[in-house]
Write a protein that holds these residues in place. Structure first.
Motif, mmCIF file in Angstrom:
data_model
loop_
_atom_site.group_PDB
_atom_site.id
_atom_site.type_symbol
_atom_site.label_atom_id
_atom_site.label_comp_id
_atom_site.label_asym_id
_atom_site.label_seq_id
_atom_site.Cartn_x
_atom_site.Cartn_y
_atom_site.Cartn_z
ATOM 1 N N LYS A 135 0.836 -1.198 0.000
ATOM 2 C CA LYS A 135 0.000 0.000 0.000
ATOM 3 C C LYS A 135 0.872 1.250 0.000
ATOM 4 O O LYS A 135 1.849 1.348 0.750
ATOM 5 C CB LYS A 135 -0.921 0.003 1.229
ATOM 6 C CG LYS A 135 -1.838 1.210 1.325
ATOM 7 C CD LYS A 135 -2.829 1.262 0.180
ATOM 8 C CE LYS A 135 -3.806 2.431 0.350
ATOM 9 N NZ LYS A 135 -4.701 2.578 -0.819
ATOM 10 N N ARG A 136 0.522 2.209 -0.845
ATOM 11 C CA ARG A 136 1.278 3.448 -0.960
ATOM 12 C C ARG A 136 0.486 4.594 -0.356
ATOM 13 O O ARG A 136 -0.742 4.593 -0.342
ATOM 14 C CB ARG A 136 1.591 3.730 -2.436
ATOM 15 C CG ARG A 136 2.292 2.553 -3.085
ATOM 16 C CD ARG A 136 2.623 2.741 -4.533
ATOM 17 N NE ARG A 136 1.530 2.937 -5.456
ATOM 18 C CZ ARG A 136 0.692 1.988 -5.869
ATOM 19 N NH1 ARG A 136 0.757 0.764 -5.374
ATOM 20 N NH2 ARG A 136 -0.244 2.246 -6.757
ATOM 21 N N ARG A 137 1.211 5.614 0.134
ATOM 22 C CA ARG A 137 0.560 6.811 0.667
ATOM 23 C C ARG A 137 -0.054 7.614 -0.471
ATOM 24 O O ARG A 137 0.327 7.465 -1.632
ATOM 25 C CB ARG A 137 1.560 7.684 1.422
ATOM 26 C CG ARG A 137 2.051 7.103 2.734
ATOM 27 C CD ARG A 137 3.038 8.056 3.390
ATOM 28 N NE ARG A 137 2.414 9.368 3.606
ATOM 29 C CZ ARG A 137 3.046 10.542 3.424
ATOM 30 N NH1 ARG A 137 4.289 10.568 2.957
ATOM 31 N NH2 ARG A 137 2.418 11.677 3.669
ATOM 32 N N ARG A 140 -5.794 7.541 -4.922
ATOM 33 C CA ARG A 140 -5.802 7.244 -6.344
ATOM 34 C C ARG A 140 -7.225 6.996 -6.818
ATOM 35 O O ARG A 140 -8.016 6.366 -6.114
ATOM 36 C CB ARG A 140 -4.928 6.012 -6.632
ATOM 37 C CG ARG A 140 -3.448 6.322 -6.474
ATOM 38 C CD ARG A 140 -2.600 5.090 -6.139
ATOM 39 N NE ARG A 140 -1.291 5.558 -5.698
ATOM 40 C CZ ARG A 140 -1.000 5.870 -4.446
ATOM 41 N NH1 ARG A 140 -1.914 5.732 -3.502
ATOM 42 N NH2 ARG A 140 0.180 6.336 -4.123
ATOM 43 N N GLU A 202 2.164 0.685 -10.388
ATOM 44 C CA GLU A 202 2.697 1.049 -9.065
ATOM 45 C C GLU A 202 3.799 2.090 -9.206
ATOM 46 O O GLU A 202 3.862 3.063 -8.444
ATOM 47 C CB GLU A 202 3.238 -0.198 -8.365
ATOM 48 C CG GLU A 202 2.179 -1.179 -7.908
ATOM 49 C CD GLU A 202 2.757 -2.330 -7.106
ATOM 50 O OE1 GLU A 202 1.968 -3.077 -6.508
ATOM 51 O OE2 GLU A 202 4.008 -2.495 -7.080
ATOM 52 N N TRP A 203 4.688 1.895 -10.173
ATOM 53 C CA TRP A 203 5.785 2.838 -10.415
ATOM 54 C C TRP A 203 5.247 4.218 -10.798
ATOM 55 O O TRP A 203 5.776 5.246 -10.370
ATOM 56 C CB TRP A 203 6.673 2.282 -11.530
ATOM 57 C CG TRP A 203 7.777 3.181 -11.965
ATOM 58 C CD1 TRP A 203 9.055 3.236 -11.474
ATOM 59 C CD2 TRP A 203 7.719 4.179 -13.002
ATOM 60 N NE1 TRP A 203 9.795 4.200 -12.134
ATOM 61 C CE2 TRP A 203 8.992 4.800 -13.080
ATOM 62 C CE3 TRP A 203 6.719 4.604 -13.873
ATOM 63 C CZ2 TRP A 203 9.279 5.809 -13.981
ATOM 64 C CZ3 TRP A 203 6.998 5.611 -14.766
ATOM 65 C CH2 TRP A 203 8.273 6.211 -14.831
ATOM 66 N N THR A 205 2.448 5.587 -9.939
ATOM 67 C CA THR A 205 1.668 6.217 -8.871
ATOM 68 C C THR A 205 2.337 5.963 -7.526
ATOM 69 O O THR A 205 1.799 5.224 -6.683
ATOM 70 C CB THR A 205 0.229 5.678 -8.865
ATOM 71 O OG1 THR A 205 0.260 4.257 -8.683
ATOM 72 C CG2 THR A 205 -0.463 5.969 -10.197
ATOM 73 N N PRO A 206 3.485 6.575 -7.273
ATOM 74 C CA PRO A 206 4.263 6.262 -6.071
ATOM 75 C C PRO A 206 3.677 6.914 -4.817
ATOM 76 O O PRO A 206 2.648 7.599 -4.867
ATOM 77 C CB PRO A 206 5.634 6.855 -6.404
ATOM 78 C CG PRO A 206 5.313 8.036 -7.281
ATOM 79 C CD PRO A 206 4.134 7.593 -8.113
ATOM 80 N N ASP A 207 4.343 6.702 -3.694
ATOM 81 C CA ASP A 207 3.972 7.386 -2.453
ATOM 82 C C ASP A 207 3.814 8.874 -2.696
ATOM 83 O O ASP A 207 4.610 9.486 -3.426
ATOM 84 C CB ASP A 207 5.053 7.174 -1.390
ATOM 85 C CG ASP A 207 4.895 5.851 -0.649
ATOM 86 O OD1 ASP A 207 3.749 5.499 -0.309
ATOM 87 O OD2 ASP A 207 5.912 5.190 -0.410
ATOM 88 N N ASN A 208 2.817 9.464 -2.048
ATOM 89 C CA ASN A 208 2.595 10.899 -2.192
ATOM 90 C C ASN A 208 1.986 11.429 -0.906
ATOM 91 O O ASN A 208 1.766 10.680 0.049
ATOM 92 C CB ASN A 208 1.673 11.173 -3.385
ATOM 93 C CG ASN A 208 2.083 12.418 -4.157
ATOM 94 O OD1 ASN A 208 2.352 13.461 -3.564
ATOM 95 N ND2 ASN A 208 2.150 12.300 -5.474
ATOM 96 N N GLN A 239 -4.311 0.134 -7.216
ATOM 97 C CA GLN A 239 -4.905 0.078 -5.885
ATOM 98 C C GLN A 239 -5.813 1.294 -5.644
ATOM 99 O O GLN A 239 -5.660 2.015 -4.663
ATOM 100 C CB GLN A 239 -3.830 0.021 -4.799
ATOM 101 C CG GLN A 239 -2.956 -1.204 -4.831
ATOM 102 C CD GLN A 239 -1.911 -1.216 -3.728
ATOM 103 O OE1 GLN A 239 -1.628 -0.198 -3.102
ATOM 104 N NE2 GLN A 239 -1.322 -2.366 -3.490
ATOM 105 N N ASN A 280 -7.333 -3.124 -2.643
ATOM 106 C CA ASN A 280 -7.630 -2.045 -1.705
ATOM 107 C C ASN A 280 -9.048 -2.244 -1.179
ATOM 108 O O ASN A 280 -10.018 -1.822 -1.814
ATOM 109 C CB ASN A 280 -7.496 -0.684 -2.388
ATOM 110 C CG ASN A 280 -7.734 0.469 -1.436
ATOM 111 O OD1 ASN A 280 -8.101 0.282 -0.281
ATOM 112 N ND2 ASN A 280 -7.532 1.682 -1.924
#
Length: 333
Positions: A135-137, A140, A202-203, A205-208, A239, A280
């Motif tokens: 899971k990324r910050r 989305r 995933e690449w 839409t990275p952590d933000n 996700q 998600n």
């Protein structure tokens, strides 16, 4: 970088959907469009000036963009003649076709001789990872469609504009050739090796920041037997926290598949949400985008009201009406 402005090449595209790349550039970057070049038998018209190559160069055009997305993405011999002449006239060439410019020896030879550039935007330039599902910050949103070419990119771009106008933090993340030509960056998802498609999303839409929204450009349809794989990669790699359902109501069958009818919005909602919640569990469907371009204003409004009452979600044509209500739905999450 691809030099602007553009002369948009429509070739012998049979209809507007076949020239969706050109239409997307015209609608979202009109300042980059000098005119159009059509071959005999072309069945669509951007409403731009029809120009010869020499006229377009005199008007300042720097790049001839192949604005056609035909089935299989091939360069015909009729097109080849024009592309060679364009290089000799001083144009660079840009294309999002699967048939790469750089794989055509005659185009490569003329480009080298004339000092012109060949831009294949459908070529991955990154060694994408395999998706790990971590899971990324950040947040989305992904547009999913009942069919191909129903307005998923237009929905994303309209949403990006509306969210920025409201002071929300948002970034449009292109995943197809038209979006890449419009914004200058992105992932050409349908050209990524299958095992790495979800990882490339995933690449992309990275952590933000926690309140930042990545607006992921949708592709294909889970219900389209030709292109469902790319849709699933977007759902699992992206996700998404939110889904927007996209539909064009006047179609009699799936794009390019006369034996297949379109699914209902209810079927799309239930199928996409089930798959999205695998990656998600908090994902929600927040709105519906209806492409009403082939409907009268009265018929469009009546249809939108019926869909909203039936589905219980804000239902708009974001190109005709703007995407403010969709942005508000995201802000409420």
């Amino acid at each position: 970088m691809i030099r602007t402005p553009y002369l948009l090449f429509l070739g012998d595209a049979p209809d507007a959907l076949a020239a969706k790349v050109a239409y997307g550039i015209r609608d979202w970057r009109p300042e980059n469009c000098v005119g159009q070049y059509r071959l005999e038998g072309c069945g669509t018209d951007l409403g731009l000036a029809d120009m010869s190559l020499s006229e377009a160069r005199a008007a300042g055009a720097e790049t001839l963009v192949i604005g056609v997305a035909n089935r299989g993405g091939v360069i015909s011999q009729a097109w080849k003649k024009v592309l060679v002449m364009a290089l000799e006239e001083g144009f660079d060439l840009a294309s999002g076709l699967h048939n790469l410019l750089r794989d055509e020896p005659d185009l490569v030879a003329v480009a080298e001789a004339t000092g012109r550039a060949l831009h294949d935007v459908r070529v991955p330039e990154v060694a994408y990872p395999i998706a790990d599902g971590v899971k990324r910050r950040g947040k989305r949103v992904l547009a999913v469609g009942t069919d191909c070419s129903v307005g998923k990119m237009y929905t994303g771009l309209a949403l990006d504009r509306a969210m920025r106008d409201k002071g929300m933090k948002a970034t449009f993340r292109p995943t197809g050739q038209t979006g890449i030509l419009i914004t200058g960056d992105g992932v050409p998802l349908d050209a990524v090796v299958a095992d790495f498609m979800a990882g490339s999303v995933e690449w992309l839409t990275p952590d933000n920041e926690d309140d930042h929204w990545d607006i992921i450009e949708g592709q294909g349809s889970l219900f389209h037997v030709s292109y469902s794989g790319v849709s699933l990669a977007l759902i699992h790699g992206g996700q998404p926290d939110a889904l927007i359902l996209c539909h064009e109501p006047v179609r009699s069958h799936m794009r390019g598949l006369p034996g297949y009818s379109l699914p209902s919005l209810e079927a799309l909602r239930d199928t996409a949400l089930l798959l999205a919640r695998m990656a998600n569990p908090a994902c929600e469907v927040v709105g519906i985008s209806i492409n009403t371009q082939h409907m009268s204003a009265e018929d469009a409004e009546r249809y939108l009201q019926e869909v909203e009452a039936r589905m219980g979600l804000p239902s708009v044509d974001p190109f005709r009406q703007g995407a403010d209500r969709l942005a508000d739905a995201l802000a409420a999450l």
